[in-house]
Enzyme design. Structure first.
Site, mmCIF file in Angstrom:
data_model
loop_
_atom_site.group_PDB
_atom_site.id
_atom_site.type_symbol
_atom_site.label_atom_id
_atom_site.label_comp_id
_atom_site.label_asym_id
_atom_site.label_seq_id
_atom_site.Cartn_x
_atom_site.Cartn_y
_atom_site.Cartn_z
ATOM 1 N N CYS A 1 13.294 10.597 7.142
ATOM 2 C CA CYS A 1 13.323 10.055 8.513
ATOM 3 C C CYS A 1 14.697 10.193 9.141
ATOM 4 O O CYS A 1 14.822 10.314 10.355
ATOM 5 C CB CYS A 1 12.864 8.603 8.508
ATOM 6 S SG CYS A 1 13.721 7.584 7.319
ATOM 7 N N GLU B 1 9.793 15.162 16.016
ATOM 8 C CA GLU B 1 10.157 15.087 14.604
ATOM 9 C C GLU B 1 9.314 16.096 13.829
ATOM 10 O O GLU B 1 8.085 16.045 13.873
ATOM 11 C CB GLU B 1 9.891 13.672 14.061
ATOM 12 C CG GLU B 1 10.361 13.513 12.634
ATOM 13 C CD GLU B 1 10.190 12.101 12.114
ATOM 14 O OE1 GLU B 1 9.152 11.488 12.391
ATOM 15 O OE2 GLU B 1 11.096 11.628 11.401
ATOM 16 N N LYS C 1 0.847 -1.197 0.000
ATOM 17 C CA LYS C 1 0.000 0.000 0.000
ATOM 18 C C LYS C 1 0.881 1.246 0.000
ATOM 19 O O LYS C 1 1.636 1.478 0.955
ATOM 20 C CB LYS C 1 -0.884 0.034 1.256
ATOM 21 C CG LYS C 1 -1.860 1.203 1.225
ATOM 22 C CD LYS C 1 -2.366 1.600 2.608
ATOM 23 C CE LYS C 1 -1.874 2.930 3.087
ATOM 24 N NZ LYS C 1 -2.044 4.071 2.223
ATOM 25 N N GLU D 1 10.204 0.748 10.296
ATOM 26 C CA GLU D 1 11.234 1.778 10.085
ATOM 27 C C GLU D 1 10.529 3.098 10.328
ATOM 28 O O GLU D 1 9.631 3.460 9.567
ATOM 29 C CB GLU D 1 11.789 1.658 8.657
ATOM 30 C CG GLU D 1 13.171 2.271 8.527
ATOM 31 C CD GLU D 1 13.102 3.734 8.192
ATOM 32 O OE1 GLU D 1 13.252 4.549 9.131
ATOM 33 O OE2 GLU D 1 12.879 4.080 7.030
HETATM 34 P P1 TAP Z 1 2.051 7.897 8.495
HETATM 35 O O1 TAP Z 1 0.725 8.389 8.901
HETATM 36 O O2 TAP Z 1 2.782 7.007 9.416
HETATM 37 O O3 TAP Z 1 1.890 7.207 7.050
HETATM 38 C C1 TAP Z 1 2.762 6.221 6.541
HETATM 39 C C2 TAP Z 1 1.939 5.130 5.882
HETATM 40 O O4 TAP Z 1 1.041 4.573 6.840
HETATM 41 C C3 TAP Z 1 1.061 5.635 4.747
HETATM 42 O O5 TAP Z 1 0.946 4.642 3.768
HETATM 43 C C4 TAP Z 1 -0.267 5.853 5.443
HETATM 44 O O6 TAP Z 1 -1.362 5.802 4.568
HETATM 45 C C5 TAP Z 1 -0.299 4.698 6.394
HETATM 46 N N1 TAP Z 1 -1.182 4.947 7.523
HETATM 47 C C6 TAP Z 1 -1.570 6.147 8.028
HETATM 48 N N2 TAP Z 1 -2.414 5.967 9.053
HETATM 49 C C7 TAP Z 1 -2.572 4.641 9.195
HETATM 50 C C8 TAP Z 1 -3.336 3.843 10.087
HETATM 51 N N3 TAP Z 1 -4.107 4.373 11.038
HETATM 52 N N4 TAP Z 1 -3.277 2.518 9.964
HETATM 53 C C9 TAP Z 1 -2.500 1.953 9.013
HETATM 54 N N5 TAP Z 1 -1.767 2.650 8.124
HETATM 55 C C10 TAP Z 1 -1.795 3.990 8.232
HETATM 56 O O7 TAP Z 1 2.925 9.095 8.181
HETATM 57 P P2 TAP Z 1 2.422 10.448 7.493
HETATM 58 O O8 TAP Z 1 1.046 10.860 7.845
HETATM 59 O O9 TAP Z 1 2.657 10.228 6.082
HETATM 60 O O10 TAP Z 1 3.367 11.444 8.182
HETATM 61 C C11 TAP Z 1 3.215 11.717 9.579
HETATM 62 C C12 TAP Z 1 4.564 11.779 10.212
HETATM 63 O O11 TAP Z 1 5.198 10.504 10.096
HETATM 64 C C13 TAP Z 1 5.516 12.726 9.530
HETATM 65 O O12 TAP Z 1 5.337 14.029 9.918
HETATM 66 C C14 TAP Z 1 6.822 12.140 9.933
HETATM 67 O O13 TAP Z 1 7.128 12.563 11.231
HETATM 68 C C15 TAP Z 1 6.560 10.672 9.968
HETATM 69 N N6 TAP Z 1 7.000 10.001 8.729
HETATM 70 C C16 TAP Z 1 8.109 9.257 8.811
HETATM 71 C C17 TAP Z 1 8.563 8.628 7.690
HETATM 72 C C18 TAP Z 1 9.761 7.802 7.774
HETATM 73 S S1 TAP Z 1 10.569 7.499 6.416
HETATM 74 N N7 TAP Z 1 10.166 7.269 8.875
HETATM 75 C C19 TAP Z 1 7.914 8.757 6.480
HETATM 76 C C20 TAP Z 1 6.755 9.513 6.415
HETATM 77 C C21 TAP Z 1 6.313 10.128 7.576
HETATM 78 P P3 TAP Z 1 -2.073 7.176 4.079
HETATM 79 O O14 TAP Z 1 -1.073 7.883 3.285
HETATM 80 O O15 TAP Z 1 -3.208 6.668 3.307
HETATM 81 O O16 TAP Z 1 -2.465 7.927 5.333
#
Ligand code: TAP
Length: 505
Positions: A305, A404, A194, A270
């Site tokens: 990240c 973060e 996904k 991760e």
């Molecule tokens: P997340 O919410 O963690 O999203 C990452 C993945 O998880 C996406 O595919 C997302 O899908 C999915 N996801 C979101 N909510 C979920 C849930 N309740 N159950 C299962 N899967 C879920 O990250 P974000 O919203 O993109 O960013 C939020 C914060 O996460 C950022 O500000 C940053 O701090 C951190 N982040 C970290 C990384 C790395 S590389 N470590 C990468 C991105 C973000 P959807 O896109 O459909 O919501």
């Protein structure tokens, strides 16, 4: 690896007119609408305009994808295939991805606001490189024969987990997919993946190229749609044997809970970071240090990240370090991601941009001083741009130094002694990456050893390459590592076969 030329803005605009974006689910080797026909809109973050309508998957679509992946796992069409054949197909796939570098790079630039120089020049080549690297290992990793007693042959072999689920973020959409797909497919698993909702398009094109390369139907399935629906259904699914996730620590924790409540699927996480960069007083090449430090925090708009978001500087060199950083930032133009000169594109979406701006305000409220950046710019584009921002006078206990931010915001914190630097560096719930700058080998080795982080760069911002594992300590990771042959271990089970030999008659 062949190098793909970065397209000019005119070439990109001409290519956009020809882009064919299939934004449906990819299940059992074919594109299809979501079971209930639902779709959701995505936006180009550099313009604020709608880009695509993507199929909005649901639990029913996850069921269909897992069923297809399970059939493919059970009949051995992939796992029992000669590993050399699997290798050949995956290498062909890597070649096709590389050959489509401009197209996939352009898709990612439109979808995620990333500079075209990064997507075409780095992300897509690294995606192909990752798949090729794992593919090439497929027929080179051996099992073991245990030192068993006379009359026994005991083998230790690795077998695929079966069906692997992957949930990935939006910051490096193709590359993060490859970090999961490369080792999972090379070791014979089938996959349901996904993408993040904001960035589904490049993965769908990559999956289509996988079919063209010869990946059998059902082996690679993509379900687009909201995390709290599709992601949760995957996390709870009894038909998924292992789940690899990259994203926030908050969501990562849910996957552990869902695993515990369902089938104890293996979970690999991760997660986030608040990585330190330590500058010791013996540094003399401030320009080189500043160039590396800028990459560490400002590359990919800080949406990384492993971003080095805390700059711990020895008090005696702080002025030189800040001057060098300001000079370095003159070489970091912010703007149209389609312009090859741009190094900082748009933030992923409006709400994330606002979250980053709120953090900057918060830091100022806590006593930090903005010495460059700090506000949204280029508003007339309709896009979500924040320039490189440096916050001085930060203390490590402030929220800007602990949370973060995931944006182009660097917090500068002073230290006096090596012990203090190490203590501050480790004073965080995270432990993903760290870099340190010194000319003294003793300091380098001592501090690298003391840092509680999965990846430490010395005199560089360094994440290693495909040969080195990537993953974090503490709240930055759990259960395994991406990249290198360590990644192969986490997508396989270990089997002992104990063969009792009858005595010679
Ligand atoms: P997340 O919410 O963690 O999203 C990452 C993945 O998880 C996406 O595919 C997302 O899908 C999915 N996801 C979101 N909510 C979920 C849930 N309740 N159950 C299962 N899967 C879920 O990250 P974000 O919203 O993109 O960013 C939020 C914060 O996460 C950022 O500000 C940053 O701090 C951190 N982040 C970290 C990384 C790395 S590389 N470590 C990468 C991105 C973000 P959807 O896109 O459909 O919501």
């Amino acid at each position: 690896m062949t190098e793909t030329a970065i397209p000019s803005p005119d070439e990109s605009r001409a290519a956009i007119a020809d882009l064919r974006l299939d934004a449906r689910l990819f299940i059992d080797g074919e594109f299809r609408e979501a079971a209930d026909g639902a779709r959701f809109g995505t936006v180009n973050p550099a313009t604020g305009e709608q880009l695509a309508e993507v199929a909005k998957g649901s639990a029913a679509d996850v069921d269909a994808a897992v069923a297809a992946a399970r059939r493919a796992a059970d009949d051995g069409r992939w796992s029992r295939r000669n590993p050399a054949d699997r290798k050949q197909i995956l290498v062909r796939w890597a070649d096709l991805i590389e050959a489509s570098g401009r197209e996939i790079g352009l898709i990612e630039t439109l979808d995620a606001g990333k500079p075209i120089t990064d997507t075409v020049g780095l992300d897509v080549p690294e995606t192909a490189n990752c798949i090729r690297w794992h593919a090439e290992a497929a027929d080179k990793l051996y099992g073991q024969v245990a030192p068993a007693p006379e009359g026994v042959v005991a083998t230790i072999t690795r077998e695929p987990l079966g069906v692997v689920g992957a949930v990935i973020p939006w910051n490096y959409p193709a590359q993060m997919a490859a970090w999961k797909l490369g080792p999972a497919l090379a070791t014979g698993n089938t996959v349901v993946i996904k993408p993040a909702s904001t960035t589904s398009l490049s993965l769908l094109r990559i999956a289509e190229l996988g079919r063209e390369a010869g990946i059998p139907d059902g082996v690679l399935n993509v379900v687009t749609g909201p995390g709290d629906v599709v992601g949760e259904a995957m996390g709870r699914h009894p038909g998924i044997d292992g789940l690899a996730f990259t994203g926030s620590t908050e969501v990562g924790r849910h996957f552990l809970t869902w695993s515990a409540e369902s089938n104890l699927k293996r979970v690999l996480l991760e997660l986030g970071g608040k990585s330190p960069q330590l500058v010791f007083p013996d540094v003399t090449d401030f320009a080189s240090m500043a160039a590396n430090a800028a990459i560490a925090i400002f590359w990919n708009m800080g949406e990384n990240c492993s971003a080095g978001s805390r700059l711990l500087v020895h008090r005696s060199v702080k002025d030189q370090v800040l001057e060098a950083l300001k000079a370095e930032l003159e070489q970091w133009p912010v703007g149209d991601p389609l312009d090859p000169a741009t190094r900082i594109g748009a933030m992923i979406n409006r709400s994330h941009m606002e979250k980053v701006l709120d953090h900057i305000e918060l830091g100022m409220g806590e006593g930090a001083r903005v010495i460059t950046g700090g506000e949204q710019i280029l508003r007339d584009t309709g896009g979500f741009f924040i320039p490189p921002t440096i916050l001085d006078n930060v203390r490590n206990d402030m929220r800007v130094a602990q949370e973060e931010i995931f944006g182009p915001v660097l917090s500068v914190i002073e230290f006096e002694t090596e012990e203090e630097a190490v203590r501050l560096a480790n004073d965080t719930v995270y432990g993903l990456a760290a870099s340190l700058y010194t000319r003294d080998l003793n300091v380098a080795h001592r501090v690298a050893r003391d840092l509680r982080a999965g990846v430490v760069g010395v005199n560089a911002y360094a994440e290693g390459d495909m040969t080195t594992p990537f993953g974090g300590y503490k709240l930055s990771g759990f259960g395994g590592h991406d990249k290198s042959v360590h990644a192969h271990d986490q997508y396989t089970e270990t089997k002992t076969t104990w063969i009792q030999l009858a005595p010679r008659t």
